[in-house]
Structures are given as structure tokens and as C-alpha cells.
Motif scaffolding. Structure first.
Motif, mmCIF file in Angstrom:
data_model
loop_
_atom_site.group_PDB
_atom_site.id
_atom_site.type_symbol
_atom_site.label_atom_id
_atom_site.label_comp_id
_atom_site.label_asym_id
_atom_site.label_seq_id
_atom_site.Cartn_x
_atom_site.Cartn_y
_atom_site.Cartn_z
ATOM 1 N N ASP A 46 5.910 -1.482 1.389
ATOM 2 C CA ASP A 46 5.341 -1.404 0.044
ATOM 3 C C ASP A 46 5.792 -0.083 -0.556
ATOM 4 O O ASP A 46 6.557 0.651 0.059
ATOM 5 N N ARG B 206 1.209 3.233 -2.428
ATOM 6 C CA ARG B 206 0.302 2.205 -1.894
ATOM 7 C C ARG B 206 0.203 2.287 -0.377
ATOM 8 O O ARG B 206 -0.865 2.073 0.195
ATOM 9 N N THR B 207 1.306 2.618 0.280
ATOM 10 C CA THR B 207 1.287 2.751 1.735
ATOM 11 C C THR B 207 0.392 3.909 2.152
ATOM 12 O O THR B 207 -0.377 3.791 3.108
ATOM 13 N N LYS C 252 -3.222 2.832 1.756
ATOM 14 C CA LYS C 252 -3.597 1.916 2.842
ATOM 15 C C LYS C 252 -3.830 2.684 4.138
ATOM 16 O O LYS C 252 -4.793 2.414 4.872
#
Length: 88
Positions: A11, A15-16, A19
Motif C-alpha cells: 500500500d 497507509r502502511t 496500519k
């Protein structure tokens, strides 16, 4: 270049990171509930490897004992059988 990074991370980098932060918080919370410390895990792995190391050499020592014990019967029997078959 960014396409390769996205493919590597699965991604976008932002976003990584989000997460990973969320998963780290959840895992940290669960570990705190069970009273686990990261050093407990490190020491547990270390002790497992050391126990495996020492028990492995102890097992090899027993195998050596079995080898010598068996050889006291097998080697003379082999020599006798070879001598008897050599006469033919």
C-alpha cells in the motif's frame, strides 16, 4: 519508483505506517493484558536455544554410548563372520 515502493509495502507508505501503528497498539495491549514483556520473549527464545543446545549434545553423548555398546558385539561378530566366509 513509487510504484515499486507501493508494491513492496502492499500500500502507500502513509497507509502502511498507520496500519503498523494500529497493529502495534493492539499487540501491545494484548501483551500487557497477559503480562508479557518483550524481554521475556527474548529471554525465552534464548533459553530455548540454550536448552536445545545442551540437551542436543547430551543426546549425542547417549548415542555415542549406544554406539560403543553395540560395537562391542557387532565388530567381533563381523570379524568372525568375515573369517568364516574367507575360508570358502
Amino acid at each position: 519508483m513509487s510504484d515499486g515502493v507501493n508494491r513492496l509495502l502492499g500500500d502507500t507508505p502513509g497507509r502502511t505506517i498507520v496500519k503498523l501503528i494500529v497493529v502495534s497498539l493492539i499487540v501491545g495491549f494484548v501483551m500487557a493484558i497477559f503480562g508479557l514483556d518483550p524481554w521475556d520473549i527474548v529471554y525465552g527464545i534464548r533459553n530455548f536455544v540454550l536448552d536445545l543446545w545442551y540437551q542436543g549434545f547430551h543426546a549425542l553423548g547417549r548415542v555415542g554410548d549406544y554406539l560403543i555398546l553395540g560395537a562391542t558385539i557387532v565388530i567381533p561378530a563381523f570379524i568372525i563372520l568375515r573369517l568364516l566366509s574367507y575360508r570358502r
